[in-house]
Scaffold this motif. Structure first.
Motif, PDB file in Angstrom:
ATOM      1  N   GLY A   1      23.313  39.930  29.723  1.00 15.10           N
ATOM      2  CA  GLY A   1      24.382  39.798  30.698  1.00 15.10           C
ATOM      3  C   GLY A   1      23.920  39.137  31.974  1.00 15.10           C
ATOM      4  N   LEU A   2      22.697  39.459  32.430  1.00 16.33           N
ATOM      5  CA  LEU A   2      22.151  38.812  33.622  1.00 16.33           C
ATOM      6  C   LEU A   2      22.009  37.306  33.414  1.00 16.33           C
ATOM      7  N   ILE A   3      21.514  36.909  32.251  1.00 15.54           N
ATOM      8  CA  ILE A   3      21.341  35.484  31.964  1.00 15.54           C
ATOM      9  C   ILE A   3      22.690  34.771  31.931  1.00 15.54           C
ATOM     10  N   VAL A   4      23.677  35.382  31.276  1.00 13.33           N
ATOM     11  CA  VAL A   4      25.010  34.770  31.218  1.00 13.33           C
ATOM     12  C   VAL A   4      25.611  34.663  32.618  1.00 13.33           C
ATOM     13  N   GLY A   5      25.438  35.699  33.436  1.00  8.77           N
ATOM     14  CA  GLY A   5      25.954  35.655  34.796  1.00  8.77           C
ATOM     15  C   GLY A   5      25.355  34.531  35.604  1.00  8.77           C
ATOM     16  N   VAL A   6      24.056  34.327  35.467  1.00  8.16           N
ATOM     17  CA  VAL A   6      23.386  33.230  36.182  1.00  8.16           C
ATOM     18  C   VAL A   6      23.911  31.883  35.689  1.00  8.16           C
ATOM     19  N   MET A   7      24.072  31.737  34.374  1.00  7.90           N
ATOM     20  CA  MET A   7      24.580  30.479  33.821  1.00  7.90           C
ATOM     21  C   MET A   7      25.998  30.202  34.303  1.00  7.90           C
TER      22      MET A   7
ATOM     23  N   TRP B   1      25.799  29.274  38.325  1.00  9.90           N
ATOM     24  CA  TRP B   1      25.245  27.986  38.709  1.00  9.90           C
ATOM     25  C   TRP B   1      25.440  26.899  37.641  1.00  9.90           C
ATOM     26  N   GLY B   2      26.043  27.250  36.556  1.00 13.86           N
ATOM     27  CA  GLY B   2      26.371  26.248  35.548  1.00 13.86           C
ATOM     28  C   GLY B   2      27.844  25.915  35.567  1.00 13.86           C
ATOM     29  N   SER B   3      28.656  26.822  35.032  1.00 13.70           N
ATOM     30  CA  SER B   3      30.114  26.650  35.049  1.00 13.70           C
ATOM     31  C   SER B   3      30.764  28.006  34.819  1.00 13.70           C
ATOM     32  N   ARG B   4      31.693  28.351  35.685  1.00 15.53           N
ATOM     33  CA  ARG B   4      32.397  29.618  35.544  1.00 15.53           C
ATOM     34  C   ARG B   4      33.261  29.625  34.283  1.00 15.53           C
ATOM     35  N   ALA B   5      33.567  28.442  33.750  1.00 18.05           N
ATOM     36  CA  ALA B   5      34.446  28.340  32.584  1.00 18.05           C
ATOM     37  C   ALA B   5      33.822  28.904  31.320  1.00 18.05           C
ATOM     38  N   ILE B   6      32.509  29.183  31.322  1.00 13.50           N
ATOM     39  CA  ILE B   6      31.892  29.723  30.108  1.00 13.50           C
ATOM     40  C   ILE B   6      32.219  31.204  29.939  1.00 13.50           C
ATOM     41  N   ARG B   7      32.775  31.849  30.969  1.00 16.34           N
ATOM     42  CA  ARG B   7      33.105  33.266  30.877  1.00 16.34           C
ATOM     43  C   ARG B   7      34.304  33.458  29.953  1.00 16.34           C
ATOM     44  N   GLY B   8      34.365  34.606  29.283  1.00 20.29           N
ATOM     45  CA  GLY B   8      35.499  34.889  28.409  1.00 20.29           C
ATOM     46  C   GLY B   8      35.314  34.315  27.022  1.00 20.29           C
ATOM     47  N   HIS B   9      36.389  34.393  26.234  1.00 17.96           N
ATOM     48  CA  HIS B   9      36.277  33.975  24.835  1.00 17.96           C
ATOM     49  C   HIS B   9      36.675  32.532  24.590  1.00 17.96           C
ATOM     50  N   GLY B  10      37.092  31.802  25.619  1.00 23.87           N
ATOM     51  CA  GLY B  10      37.212  30.355  25.510  1.00 23.87           C
ATOM     52  C   GLY B  10      38.579  29.813  25.181  1.00 23.87           C
ATOM     53  N   ILE B  11      39.349  30.499  24.347  1.00 19.83           N
ATOM     54  CA  ILE B  11      40.645  29.960  23.938  1.00 19.83           C
ATOM     55  C   ILE B  11      41.634  29.898  25.096  1.00 19.83           C
ATOM     56  N   PRO B  12      41.778  30.946  25.934  1.00 22.87           N
ATOM     57  CA  PRO B  12      42.703  30.819  27.080  1.00 22.87           C
ATOM     58  C   PRO B  12      42.334  29.676  28.006  1.00 22.87           C
ATOM     59  N   GLU B  13      41.027  29.473  28.215  1.00 24.28           N
ATOM     60  CA  GLU B  13      40.599  28.389  29.084  1.00 24.28           C
ATOM     61  C   GLU B  13      40.975  27.032  28.482  1.00 24.28           C
ATOM     62  N   ALA B  14      40.812  26.896  27.165  1.00 25.80           N
ATOM     63  CA  ALA B  14      41.213  25.649  26.505  1.00 25.80           C
ATOM     64  C   ALA B  14      42.721  25.445  26.600  1.00 25.80           C
ATOM     65  N   MET B  15      43.503  26.520  26.426  1.00 23.80           N
ATOM     66  CA  MET B  15      44.952  26.425  26.551  1.00 23.80           C
ATOM     67  C   MET B  15      45.346  25.959  27.952  1.00 23.80           C
ATOM     68  N   GLU B  16      44.662  26.474  28.958  1.00 30.45           N
ATOM     69  CA  GLU B  16      44.977  26.098  30.332  1.00 30.45           C
ATOM     70  C   GLU B  16      44.703  24.621  30.574  1.00 30.45           C
ATOM     71  N   GLN B  17      43.606  24.112  30.039  1.00 32.07           N
ATOM     72  CA  GLN B  17      43.308  22.690  30.215  1.00 32.07           C
ATOM     73  C   GLN B  17      44.328  21.806  29.500  1.00 32.07           C
TER      74      GLN B  17
ATOM     75  N   ARG C   1      29.950  19.521  30.594  1.00 35.86           N
ATOM     76  CA  ARG C   1      28.846  20.480  30.545  1.00 35.86           C
ATOM     77  C   ARG C   1      29.188  21.728  29.736  1.00 35.86           C
ATOM     78  N   ILE C   2      30.502  21.982  29.547  1.00 36.59           N
ATOM     79  CA  ILE C   2      30.903  23.143  28.735  1.00 36.59           C
ATOM     80  C   ILE C   2      30.442  22.967  27.293  1.00 36.59           C
ATOM     81  N   THR C   3      30.283  21.709  26.857  1.00 37.44           N
ATOM     82  CA  THR C   3      29.910  21.429  25.474  1.00 37.44           C
ATOM     83  C   THR C   3      28.578  22.069  25.110  1.00 37.44           C
TER      84      THR C   3
END
Length: 628
Positions: A110-116, A119-135, A146-148
């Motif tokens: 969880g610490l590693i994911v939080g850091v990513m 400083w990487g992209s907040r969009a990696i949080r969650g299961h991904g489908i809602p974020e794709a729907m929003e885009q 970078r999400i790739t």
């Protein structure tokens, strides 16, 4: 000539003042209809679909290999985290011997994911489908490139360190991000980019589960928001290509192997439908609890970067007491639908998996929802099946089919992806005897969920941000109505032989039918010759004795009577006008009438008459919403 009432929709056909891109003036003798501005007839598919399909096939193949890479990464992190060995071989974290140290592993992940995410992209949080729907809905399907690579890396860490998620959500998000990235590189249209995003997502799901048909249906129900050949063909080909890659590596064996089951009888079928309805209630409760936990995390007095680590504490504690909750848990699903778990084990797995998954998902870590929901729903369904066998064995209930129905029904209720849920359960088990119970149970779950819950586990998050997600797909009504059935007949027009002075007299009379800013012009044979604006008619430099046909006519913006209202409406928008000249389809193309935006709205009014609710139905609906 019949009078034409004033209408704000009767906007200028064309302004005469020269402007960039304006149409040139026609010769003084008028123009032929062949020069008129006519809408394009819509084709079922355009040749461009061949190019998009080719790109989608490449995407599907890429998604197939990315899925294998992601699974290997999860295996590697799992081996390193729980067994301290460098290996890409599949291994379950449930067999670890870490003791209490197992609690620390998900916290570190969880610490590693939080850091990513920070400083990487907040969009990696969650299961991904809602974020794709929003885009898809708000950003022309543009996902940051970078999400790739950030999404699969973060998911491999989260799942490999014991996160109770499946690999399907991350690979769906990764495939969608790859499709969006290619669409941005190729400078395709927004619609084509949406197709490529959906093709990548469908390819990812097909590659993980070997379920190409349900992958296509899921893309239609959750990402495309349409069912048209130009989008369906590329997505289907991408799913086929991705499934082919999976078959090349793993063969075509079902993901959740299930022994042969007998066809259910009538009494059993009824029980499966009722079971589906009950699971539908559970799906509503699960959705609300998950977002309730997420709301609770929002109130924590710490930065969201630390939330996945806090969620990791719950995952570790639960994993210490229930090791089967750690990791993807696909073997748990197979054990449920195969009938290999006893009643006590099913109940314990169901409760503990829900606690672990809901807290971890609410913390905003990276992972999927499909596998956890299948585990929870499958265990509930199997428990109900065992209970019915003990109470009423004469019903002929099979706990394995009950588990299969529960597995699919909870996803159908939580996501409202009804058809995808049914076909997915069938494809991943290859049990034809379960198809009818699946259809009845999932439909019942869908009904209960739709009656009680406005949003779904996929849409609640983005709905809170003000995003309106389509929930119904139906044929375009305007595409079904012809212009000839909606246009106004006997329009006000001018003749080429009329003198300007006579026309000016009518324009200055104050009669409402002459208050428009443009008029069609026909010759003595009734053929449309062009359009003339009010400004030209009132130009003081033109003498009264001059004939209308000798003035500068513009090519008319017309529509055939056999065009659809959809084509006509699109033509209005592209030409920035509020009315179209309607002409006959056959030569010499006589003037039929005028079509205004008001006429199009009136056509919609006729459509609404068939859907108006009675006062009693409205009161019943409002009472239901008030209480539920």
């Amino acid at each position: 000539m019949a009078p034409h009432a004033p209408d704000p929709d009767h906007l200028p056909l064309r302004e005469e003042a020269a402007s960039p891109g304006a149409l040139p003036l026609a010769p003084s003798l008028g123009i032929s209809l062949e020069a008129a501005n006519m809408p394009r007839r819509a084709n079922l598919v355009e040749p461009r679909v061949l190019f998009i399909t080719a790109v989608a096939i490449v995407l599907g193949i890429a998604a197939g290999f990315i899925a294998r890479i992601l699974v290997s990464l999860i295996n590697l992190v799992t081996n390193l985290s729980f067994y301290g060995q460098w290996s890409f071989g599949a291994v379950s974290p449930a067999n670890n011997h870490l003791g209490l140290w197992v609690i620390a592993v998900p916290v570190i992940g969880g610490l590693i994911v939080g850091v990513m995410a920070r400083w990487g992209s907040r969009a990696i949080r969650g299961h991904g489908i809602p974020e794709a729907m929003e885009q898809v809905l708000l950003n022309e399907s543009k996902i940051p490139p970078r999400i790739t690579f950030l999404k699969p890396l973060s998911s491999a860490v989260a799942i490999g360190t014991g996160g109770p998620f499946g690999a399907e959500g991350p690979i769906i998000a990764t495939g969608g991000a790859l499709g969006s990235f290619l669409g941005q590189l190729l400078h395709v249209t927004g619609d084509e980019r949406k197709v490529l995003l959906s093709a990548g997502a469908a390819g990812g799901m097909a590659a993980v589960f070997g379920s190409p048909v349900s992958a296509v249906i899921l893309a239609v129900e959750l990402l495309l928001f349409e069912l048209r050949p130009r989008s369906l063909i590329p997505v289907a080909m991408a799913a086929v290509a991705a499934a082919g890659v999976r078959y090349a590596f793993l063969g075509n064996v079902p993901v959740f192997g299930m022994p042969h089951v007998a066809e259910p009888g009538l009494a059993a079928m009824g029980c499966y439908v009722v079971l589906g309805a009950m699971i539908g209630l559970v799906s509503v409760g699960v959705t609300r609890l998950v977002y309730g936990i997420e709301d609770a995390f929002e109130k924590l007095p710490v930065h969201w970067m630390w939330w996945p680590a806090i969620g990791g504490v719950a995952v570790g504690v639960v994993g210490y007491f229930a090791p089967l909750t750690l990791g993807v848990g696909y073997t748990n699903i197979e054990a449920i639908v195969s009938g290999h778990l006893a009643v006590g084990a099913l109940a314990f797995l169901c409760v503990m998996k829900f606690i672990s998954w809901s807290i971890a998902l609410g913390s905003g870590t990276s992972g999927g929802t499909l596998a956890p929901l299948f585990t929870i729903g499958g265990a509930l369904g199997a428990l109900a099946g065992f209970g019915l066998v003990a109470v009423a064995p004469q019903l002929g209930i099979d706990p394995r089919i009950a588990g299969l129905v529960g597995m699919a029904a909870i996803f159908a209720g939580a996501s409202r992806a009804l058809l995808a849920s049914v076909v997915f359960a069938f494809e991943t088990t290859q049990q034809p005897a379960g198809l009818l119970p699946l259809l009845g149970g999932c439909a019942a779950a869908y009904l209960v969920s739709a009656l009680i819950m406005r949003n779904t586990i996929m849409t609640e998050k983005i709905a809170r941000r003000g995003v309106r997600v389509p929930t119904e797909y139906q044929a375009d009504y305007l595409e079904q109505v012809l212009v000839r059935d909606a246009c106004s007949r006997d329009p006000v027009f001018l003749r080429t032989s009329e003198e300007l002075g006579e026309v000016r007299h009518r324009l200055n009379s104050g009669r409402p039918e002459y208050q428009h800013q443009g008029f069609p012009v026909i010759d003595d044979s009734g053929r449309v010759r062009g359009v003339i604006t009010r400004r030209t008619l009132l130009d003081p430099s033109e003498p009264n004795m001059r004939h209308i046909g000798d003035l500068g006519l513009r090519p008319p913006v017309v529509v055939h009577e056999h065009h659809s209202l959809r084509e006509a409406a699109d033509h209005m928008v592209s030409e920035n006008i509020g009315r179209l000249i309607v002409v006959g389809h056959e030569a010499p193309h006589p003037l039929i009438g005028m079509l205004t935006r008001g006429d199009i709205l009136a056509a919609h009014g006729r459509r609404l008459k068939g859907t108006h609710e009675s006062g009693r139905h409205i009161r019943f609906r409002e009472t239901w919403r008030k209480h539920f």
